[in-house]
Design a protein around this motif. Sequence first.
Motif, PDB file in Angstrom:
ATOM      1  N   ILE A  10      -9.649   6.599  -9.550  1.00 58.75           N
ATOM      2  CA  ILE A  10      -9.297   6.016  -8.265  1.00 58.75           C
ATOM      3  C   ILE A  10     -10.334   5.008  -7.797  1.00 58.75           C
ATOM      4  O   ILE A  10     -10.002   3.907  -7.336  1.00 58.75           O
ATOM      5  N   ASN A  11     -11.619   5.311  -7.901  1.00 57.60           N
ATOM      6  CA  ASN A  11     -12.637   4.385  -7.421  1.00 57.60           C
ATOM      7  C   ASN A  11     -12.666   3.120  -8.261  1.00 57.60           C
ATOM      8  O   ASN A  11     -12.906   2.031  -7.780  1.00 57.60           O
ATOM      9  N   ASN A  12     -12.393   3.242  -9.567  1.00 58.73           N
ATOM     10  CA  ASN A  12     -12.321   2.054 -10.430  1.00 58.73           C
ATOM     11  C   ASN A  12     -11.109   1.198 -10.087  1.00 58.73           C
ATOM     12  O   ASN A  12     -11.134  -0.028 -10.162  1.00 58.73           O
ATOM     13  N   LEU A  13     -10.004   1.846  -9.720  1.00 58.40           N
ATOM     14  CA  LEU A  13      -8.790   1.130  -9.324  1.00 58.40           C
ATOM     15  C   LEU A  13      -9.038   0.302  -8.087  1.00 58.40           C
ATOM     16  O   LEU A  13      -8.590  -0.848  -7.983  1.00 58.40           O
ATOM     17  N   ALA A  14      -9.774   0.819  -7.129  1.00 63.04           N
ATOM     18  CA  ALA A  14     -10.101   0.079  -5.902  1.00 63.04           C
ATOM     19  C   ALA A  14     -10.954  -1.130  -6.217  1.00 63.04           C
ATOM     20  O   ALA A  14     -10.745  -2.227  -5.684  1.00 63.04           O
ATOM     21  N   ASN A  15     -11.914  -0.943  -7.110  1.00 58.16           N
ATOM     22  CA  ASN A  15     -12.771  -2.068  -7.509  1.00 58.16           C
ATOM     23  C   ASN A  15     -11.951  -3.146  -8.210  1.00 58.16           C
ATOM     24  O   ASN A  15     -12.149  -4.340  -8.016  1.00 58.16           O
ATOM     25  N   LEU A  16     -10.989  -2.701  -9.055  1.00 59.78           N
ATOM     26  CA  LEU A  16     -10.137  -3.636  -9.777  1.00 59.78           C
ATOM     27  C   LEU A  16      -9.276  -4.442  -8.809  1.00 59.78           C
ATOM     28  O   LEU A  16      -9.125  -5.655  -8.925  1.00 59.78           O
ATOM     29  N   SER A  17      -8.728  -3.723  -7.783  1.00 58.27           N
ATOM     30  CA  SER A  17      -7.896  -4.382  -6.776  1.00 58.27           C
ATOM     31  C   SER A  17      -8.698  -5.409  -5.999  1.00 58.27           C
ATOM     32  O   SER A  17      -8.233  -6.519  -5.728  1.00 58.27           O
ATOM     33  N   LEU A  18      -9.940  -5.047  -5.640  1.00 59.33           N
ATOM     34  CA  LEU A  18     -10.801  -5.962  -4.894  1.00 59.33           C
ATOM     35  C   LEU A  18     -11.138  -7.187  -5.734  1.00 59.33           C
ATOM     36  O   LEU A  18     -11.144  -8.316  -5.242  1.00 59.33           O
ATOM     37  N   THR A  19     -11.384  -6.945  -7.038  1.00 55.72           N
ATOM     38  CA  THR A  19     -11.698  -8.056  -7.949  1.00 55.72           C
ATOM     39  C   THR A  19     -10.523  -9.008  -8.071  1.00 55.72           C
ATOM     40  O   THR A  19     -10.673 -10.227  -8.046  1.00 55.72           O
ATOM     41  N   ILE A  20      -9.307  -8.452  -8.150  1.00 58.35           N
ATOM     42  CA  ILE A  20      -8.097  -9.276  -8.252  1.00 58.35           C
ATOM     43  C   ILE A  20      -7.902 -10.101  -6.989  1.00 58.35           C
ATOM     44  O   ILE A  20      -7.585 -11.291  -7.036  1.00 58.35           O
ATOM     45  N   ASP A  21      -8.122  -9.459  -5.811  1.00 56.82           N
ATOM     46  CA  ASP A  21      -7.972 -10.163  -4.535  1.00 56.82           C
ATOM     47  C   ASP A  21      -8.955 -11.322  -4.433  1.00 56.82           C
ATOM     48  O   ASP A  21      -8.596 -12.419  -3.992  1.00 56.82           O
ATOM     49  N   ILE A  22     -10.196 -11.100  -4.826  1.00 61.26           N
ATOM     50  CA  ILE A  22     -11.207 -12.152  -4.765  1.00 61.26           C
ATOM     51  C   ILE A  22     -10.849 -13.292  -5.711  1.00 61.26           C
ATOM     52  O   ILE A  22     -10.963 -14.474  -5.367  1.00 61.26           O
ATOM     53  N   SER A  23     -10.389 -12.951  -6.915  1.00 63.98           N
ATOM     54  CA  SER A  23      -9.995 -13.982  -7.890  1.00 63.98           C
ATOM     55  C   SER A  23      -8.840 -14.815  -7.354  1.00 63.98           C
ATOM     56  O   SER A  23      -8.806 -16.030  -7.498  1.00 63.98           O
ATOM     57  N   THR A  24      -7.873 -14.111  -6.701  1.00 66.84           N
ATOM     58  CA  THR A  24      -6.725 -14.821  -6.124  1.00 66.84           C
ATOM     59  C   THR A  24      -7.179 -15.773  -5.023  1.00 66.84           C
ATOM     60  O   THR A  24      -6.722 -16.912  -4.936  1.00 66.84           O
ATOM     61  N   MET A  25      -8.121 -15.310  -4.209  1.00 66.64           N
ATOM     62  CA  MET A  25      -8.636 -16.160  -3.133  1.00 66.64           C
ATOM     63  C   MET A  25      -9.370 -17.367  -3.697  1.00 66.64           C
ATOM     64  O   MET A  25      -9.260 -18.476  -3.171  1.00 66.64           O
ATOM     65  N   LYS A  26     -10.110 -17.169  -4.792  1.00 70.25           N
ATOM     66  CA  LYS A  26     -10.816 -18.281  -5.420  1.00 70.25           C
ATOM     67  C   LYS A  26      -9.834 -19.326  -5.944  1.00 70.25           C
ATOM     68  O   LYS A  26     -10.045 -20.533  -5.812  1.00 70.25           O
ATOM     69  N   ILE A  27      -8.747 -18.851  -6.549  1.00 68.82           N
ATOM     70  CA  ILE A  27      -7.728 -19.764  -7.077  1.00 68.82           C
ATOM     71  C   ILE A  27      -7.090 -20.556  -5.949  1.00 68.82           C
ATOM     72  O   ILE A  27      -6.909 -21.767  -6.022  1.00 68.82           O
ATOM     73  N   GLU A  28      -6.740 -19.834  -4.848  1.00 73.08           N
ATOM     74  CA  GLU A  28      -6.115 -20.500  -3.698  1.00 73.08           C
ATOM     75  C   GLU A  28      -7.071 -21.506  -3.058  1.00 73.08           C
ATOM     76  O   GLU A  28      -6.677 -22.604  -2.660  1.00 73.08           O
ATOM     77  N   LEU A  29      -8.355 -21.125  -2.946  1.00 68.80           N
ATOM     78  CA  LEU A  29      -9.358 -22.026  -2.380  1.00 68.80           C
ATOM     79  C   LEU A  29      -9.522 -23.268  -3.251  1.00 68.80           C
ATOM     80  O   LEU A  29      -9.627 -24.386  -2.758  1.00 68.80           O
ATOM     81  N   SER A  30      -9.514 -23.048  -4.586  1.00 66.74           N
ATOM     82  CA  SER A  30      -9.638 -24.167  -5.522  1.00 66.74           C
ATOM     83  C   SER A  30      -8.457 -25.133  -5.360  1.00 66.74           C
ATOM     84  O   SER A  30      -8.632 -26.357  -5.370  1.00 66.74           O
ATOM     85  N   LYS A  31      -7.257 -24.563  -5.191  1.00 65.19           N
ATOM     86  CA  LYS A  31      -6.068 -25.397  -4.990  1.00 65.19           C
ATOM     87  C   LYS A  31      -6.163 -26.181  -3.686  1.00 65.19           C
ATOM     88  O   LYS A  31      -5.824 -27.361  -3.624  1.00 65.19           O
ATOM     89  N   MET A  32      -6.639 -25.504  -2.634  1.00 63.20           N
ATOM     90  CA  MET A  32      -6.776 -26.163  -1.334  1.00 63.20           C
ATOM     91  C   MET A  32      -7.793 -27.305  -1.405  1.00 63.20           C
ATOM     92  O   MET A  32      -7.563 -28.388  -0.856  1.00 63.20           O
ATOM     93  N   LEU A  33      -8.901 -27.051  -2.105  1.00 62.67           N
ATOM     94  CA  LEU A  33      -9.920 -28.095  -2.251  1.00 62.67           C
ATOM     95  C   LEU A  33      -9.375 -29.280  -3.049  1.00 62.67           C
ATOM     96  O   LEU A  33      -9.667 -30.439  -2.741  1.00 62.67           O
ATOM     97  N   GLU A  34      -8.575 -28.981  -4.074  1.00 65.57           N
ATOM     98  CA  GLU A  34      -7.984 -30.045  -4.876  1.00 65.57           C
ATOM     99  C   GLU A  34      -6.990 -30.865  -4.053  1.00 65.57           C
ATOM    100  O   GLU A  34      -6.961 -32.103  -4.129  1.00 65.57           O
TER     101      GLU A  34
END
Length: 207
Positions: A10-34
């Motif tokens: 369970i604790n690893n799943l939460a970390n994985l979810s947080l990592t995915i959310d951050i990656s998604t935000m980075k992608i969206e931010l990169s698109k916005m900057l572009e």
Amino acid sequence: ILTIDQGIPINNLANLSLTIDISTMKIELSKMLEELKQLEDAAAKEGEVEGEIKKQLDNARMQLGLLDVKGPGLVVTLALKNSVFGTNGTQNVNTVSEEEIVNLINSLWYAGAEAISINEMRITPQTGIKTAGSSISIGSAGRIDPNSEITIKAIGDKNKLNLAVNFPGVLDYGALKSYSSDVKQSDDITIVKTTQSLRYEYIKPVQ
């Protein structure tokens, strides 16, 4: 440690979810900057186009004589000589007409003049020079008196303009032999805009 069906703690799943959310935000931010960069580039190009259009319009206005202009060139001053007498002792003066003035103006244009004025009257593409009685009409801007001092200003390469007016058959053409001429080169000549109304009723752009 609790686990889910896939066997992920369970604790690893939460970390994985947080990592995915951050990656998604980075992608969206990169698109916005572009997208922002694209908007900035488009605005810059639009500004360049607007700047180029304004530059072309200003050039057209200068060529039409609709703007005051300044630059290097020369000033030619013509003055009727006072000691011109005939054989009977009476004054025998042949004053200039449109012919001499047009010849001088054409010589300046041919030498690359970019703006010309006669007694502060701007010469435009629609300025006709014509003898009218005892004076010379400069389009609808006004008249010059051949018996009075005539000042011609020209902006352009001052050395080329100087060579042009001093070429044989220019300042000594026709009745100009009865005039003294003073030619001065300058780095700062101002020629005012025309007071003549420019009208275009018949010409149209070819599509």
